[in-house]
Enzyme design. Sequence first.
Site, PDB file in Angstrom:
ATOM      1  N   LYS A  48     -19.409   2.479 -18.972  1.00 52.16           N
ATOM      2  CA  LYS A  48     -19.492   1.214 -18.230  1.00 52.16           C
ATOM      3  C   LYS A  48     -20.021   1.314 -16.807  1.00 52.16           C
ATOM      4  O   LYS A  48     -19.792   0.435 -15.989  1.00 52.16           O
ATOM      5  CB  LYS A  48     -18.152   0.455 -18.219  1.00 52.16           C
ATOM      6  N   GLY A  50     -23.268   1.438 -16.116  1.00 52.91           N
ATOM      7  CA  GLY A  50     -24.607   0.864 -16.033  1.00 52.91           C
ATOM      8  C   GLY A  50     -25.650   1.666 -16.796  1.00 52.91           C
ATOM      9  O   GLY A  50     -26.836   1.626 -16.473  1.00 52.91           O
ATOM     10  N   HIS A 120     -22.267  10.044 -22.675  1.00 54.20           N
ATOM     11  CA  HIS A 120     -21.090   9.867 -21.813  1.00 54.20           C
ATOM     12  C   HIS A 120     -20.336  11.183 -21.668  1.00 54.20           C
ATOM     13  O   HIS A 120     -19.244  11.218 -21.105  1.00 54.20           O
ATOM     14  CB  HIS A 120     -20.127   8.838 -22.421  1.00 54.20           C
ATOM     15  N   SER A 150     -14.253  -3.095 -16.292  1.00 54.93           N
ATOM     16  CA  SER A 150     -15.307  -3.214 -17.299  1.00 54.93           C
ATOM     17  C   SER A 150     -14.913  -2.501 -18.590  1.00 54.93           C
ATOM     18  O   SER A 150     -15.102  -3.030 -19.692  1.00 54.93           O
ATOM     19  CB  SER A 150     -16.617  -2.653 -16.736  1.00 54.93           C
TER      20      SER A 150
HETATM   21  P1  A3P Z   1     -19.393  -5.505 -16.503  1.00 54.71           P
HETATM   22  O1  A3P Z   1     -18.464  -5.313 -17.650  1.00 54.71           O
HETATM   23  O2  A3P Z   1     -18.705  -5.301 -15.188  1.00 54.71           O
HETATM   24  O3  A3P Z   1     -20.153  -6.782 -16.552  1.00 54.71           O
HETATM   25  P2  A3P Z   1     -22.847   0.438 -19.707  1.00 54.71           P
HETATM   26  O4  A3P Z   1     -24.205  -0.037 -20.056  1.00 54.71           O
HETATM   27  O5  A3P Z   1     -22.853   1.791 -19.058  1.00 54.71           O
HETATM   28  O6  A3P Z   1     -21.921   0.321 -20.850  1.00 54.71           O
HETATM   29  O7  A3P Z   1     -22.309  -0.507 -18.532  1.00 54.71           O
HETATM   30  C1  A3P Z   1     -22.017  -1.849 -18.796  1.00 54.71           C
HETATM   31  C2  A3P Z   1     -21.804  -2.590 -17.502  1.00 54.71           C
HETATM   32  O8  A3P Z   1     -23.083  -2.725 -16.842  1.00 54.71           O
HETATM   33  C3  A3P Z   1     -21.279  -4.011 -17.726  1.00 54.71           C
HETATM   34  O9  A3P Z   1     -20.494  -4.314 -16.562  1.00 54.71           O
HETATM   35  C4  A3P Z   1     -22.591  -4.773 -17.782  1.00 54.71           C
HETATM   36  O10 A3P Z   1     -22.482  -6.154 -17.574  1.00 54.71           O
HETATM   37  C5  A3P Z   1     -23.351  -4.102 -16.663  1.00 54.71           C
HETATM   38  N1  A3P Z   1     -24.794  -4.349 -16.745  1.00 54.71           N
HETATM   39  C6  A3P Z   1     -25.611  -4.177 -17.812  1.00 54.71           C
HETATM   40  N2  A3P Z   1     -26.850  -4.565 -17.527  1.00 54.71           N
HETATM   41  C7  A3P Z   1     -26.842  -4.987 -16.240  1.00 54.71           C
HETATM   42  C8  A3P Z   1     -27.834  -5.535 -15.366  1.00 54.71           C
HETATM   43  N3  A3P Z   1     -29.087  -5.708 -15.782  1.00 54.71           N
HETATM   44  N4  A3P Z   1     -27.454  -5.865 -14.120  1.00 54.71           N
HETATM   45  C9  A3P Z   1     -26.191  -5.693 -13.700  1.00 54.71           C
HETATM   46  N5  A3P Z   1     -25.213  -5.197 -14.480  1.00 54.71           N
HETATM   47  C10 A3P Z   1     -25.527  -4.845 -15.733  1.00 54.71           C
END
Ligand code: A3P
Length: 306
Positions: A48, A50, A120, A150
């Site tokens: 989570k 990004g 991960h 998240s």
């Molecule tokens: P939130 O749950 O806080 O919204 P991963 O891809 O590593 O699983 O991380 C997911 C997190 O990154 C989620 O956070 C998701 O909404 C956020 N995320 C994914 N794409 C994004 C973007 N283009 N801009 C900002 N946040 C993004």
Amino acid sequence: SNQMSLPPRPQLFDFHGVPMTRYFTDNWENVQNFQAKPDDILIATYPKAGNTWVSHMVDLLHFGTESSKNQTSPLIYHKIPLLELNFTPIQPESPNAPSVFKGTEMLEKITTSPRIIKTHLPLKFLPKSIWEQNCRIIYVARNIKDSVVSLFHFERMTFMHPEPGEWTSYLQRFLEGNIVFGSWYDHVNNYWEKKQTYSNIHYMFYEDMIEDTGREFDKLCSFLGLSPSAEEKKDILSCVMFENMKKNNKVNYSAVKGMDYKMSSFMRKGKVGDWINYFTVAQSKEYDEDYKKKMKNPTLTFRTEI
Ligand code: A3P
């Protein structure tokens, strides 16, 4: 009903000192023996932080934005496999989708280059050949409070992780590192420290990406040795905007069978500081104190708001 088609929740168990589940350890020998290529790009994150955002950016940089817009292009998790994954969906996603998601096999089938690999895994679990081939590693880190919020929402919706339980006990369990892929502290610190001896790591922060996506894009390009035109840059930055990724079914995970979208969405909020809506004052103080105790390296600093 939908519930009946969801696989059972896996159990957490100790795996060489890190809590893991079988979906990420069942293919272990192949993961450890994975043969990296020198131009492979590894995108490593604690869950989570990004990963999807940066993965999409790197994909568009190498293969063009048409791949994001084109309806026939593959889903992001087919194209950018999770190295350690070994998962058999109860129902196939679609006629052309893999029937088994085995990261190493999916990677071996990729014929384009560079291969973009998602992981991960904590640093100590990376396959040896990543180091031998001197692969580029992009590490994305996110502050602990937004990470736990998240991940809590994600674990409620994904049947690939254990049931998170209720928020207060989850917060505690997270601090103890009793979470799939282990302690947030170990993860972010170990990759940070590796930078001292391995120069091919680009360490990024989610908060910086939110603050100035264009600036972080430029730094990423220079790490990758790419120089896109102003027009390409504008086009890519538009594709990777939260709202655009949220509605793009190639990257928003809406096709995954093992996720319950009544609980949350994969593209949930995309903000810095959402933790404030979940932590009580006392919980926040406890996290701050724990953080002060455990974060020993003064060069690694996080922002919980921007
Ligand atoms: P939130 O749950 O806080 O919204 P991963 O891809 O590593 O699983 O991380 C997911 C997190 O990154 C989620 O956070 C998701 O909404 C956020 N995320 C994914 N794409 C994004 C973007 N283009 N801009 C900002 N946040 C993004």
